[in-house]
Design a protein around this motif. Structure first.
Motif, PDB file in Angstrom:
ATOM      1  N   UNK A 217     -11.524   7.444  -5.981  1.00 48.30           N
ATOM      2  CA  UNK A 217     -10.165   7.692  -6.468  1.00 48.30           C
ATOM      3  C   UNK A 217     -10.194   8.508  -7.756  1.00 48.30           C
ATOM      4  N   UNK A 218     -11.101   8.176  -8.660  1.00 51.01           N
ATOM      5  CA  UNK A 218     -11.205   8.901  -9.931  1.00 51.01           C
ATOM      6  C   UNK A 218     -11.564  10.364  -9.683  1.00 51.01           C
TER       7      UNK A 218
ATOM      8  N   UNK B 250       0.843  -1.206   0.000  1.00 42.89           N
ATOM      9  CA  UNK B 250       0.000   0.000   0.000  1.00 42.89           C
ATOM     10  C   UNK B 250       0.874   1.250   0.000  1.00 42.89           C
ATOM     11  N   UNK B 251       1.898   1.240   0.822  1.00 38.66           N
ATOM     12  CA  UNK B 251       2.808   2.388   0.881  1.00 38.66           C
ATOM     13  C   UNK B 251       3.462   2.618  -0.481  1.00 38.66           C
TER      14      UNK B 251
ATOM     15  N   UNK C 249      -4.524   2.400  -8.515  1.00 37.84           N
ATOM     16  CA  UNK C 249      -5.520   1.663  -9.300  1.00 37.84           C
ATOM     17  C   UNK C 249      -5.199   0.180  -9.339  1.00 37.84           C
ATOM     18  N   UNK C 250      -3.953  -0.148  -9.575  1.00 39.37           N
ATOM     19  CA  UNK C 250      -3.511  -1.545  -9.569  1.00 39.37           C
ATOM     20  C   UNK C 250      -3.648  -2.142  -8.176  1.00 39.37           C
ATOM     21  N   UNK C 251      -3.375  -1.327  -7.165  1.00 37.53           N
ATOM     22  CA  UNK C 251      -3.491  -1.783  -5.780  1.00 37.53           C
ATOM     23  C   UNK C 251      -4.935  -2.172  -5.463  1.00 37.53           C
TER      24      UNK C 251
ATOM     25  N   UNK D 140      -5.418  -5.868  -4.053  1.00 35.99           N
ATOM     26  CA  UNK D 140      -5.425  -6.055  -2.601  1.00 35.99           C
ATOM     27  C   UNK D 140      -6.683  -5.613  -1.865  1.00 35.99           C
ATOM     28  N   UNK D 141      -7.689  -5.128  -2.569  1.00 37.32           N
ATOM     29  CA  UNK D 141      -8.907  -4.692  -1.892  1.00 37.32           C
ATOM     30  C   UNK D 141     -10.009  -5.731  -2.051  1.00 37.32           C
TER      31      UNK D 141
END
Length: 123
Positions: free
Chosen positions: A57-58, A10-11, A20-22, A26-27
């Protein structure tokens, strides 16, 4: 991944601007994101579900420009939570106003995925 690996991912994603990839990796689909206050256009500080978090986020990326900052942590808590501290200077795109911001983000992990994120900040 264990808690520390997730926290470091995450960091890194925040530092590299690859959140976005995260989100995809991972969510949890039913993740809950809680802001310190309602975001513009919302009637709640809480966003439920990965699609809603992607939309949040967008919105942020469309409205704000990151100028500089740092990320402290991760600070681990037990086997299911961690915190990161973000210190940033951002610019509101519409007005050009620069805003210093400090934020503590607390993440809860369930079954190897981020199930909840909570943000505490000053602006």
């Amino acid at each position: 991944m264990d808690l520390k690996e997730i926290a470091l991912a995450v960091k890194k994603a925040n530092a590299d601007n690859t959140t976005g990839q995260l989100l995809d990796a991972l969510y949890a689909e039913d993740c809950v994101s809680v802001e310190a206050a309602c975001m513009p256009g919302n009637d709640s500080a809480e966003t439920v579900g990965l699609d809603g978090i992607r939309a949040k986020h967008a919105w942020w990326e469309a409205e704000m420009e990151f100028l500089s900052g740092s990320i402290e942590g991760p600070h681990l808590h037990g086997d299911d939570r961690f915190a990161l501290v973000f210190k940033s200077l951002i610019r509101e795109k519409a007005s050009g106003t620069e805003i210093p911001m400090e934020e503590v983000a607390i993440y809860t992990v369930r079954d190897g995925k981020i199930a909840r994120e909570e943000f505490f900040y000053t602006m």
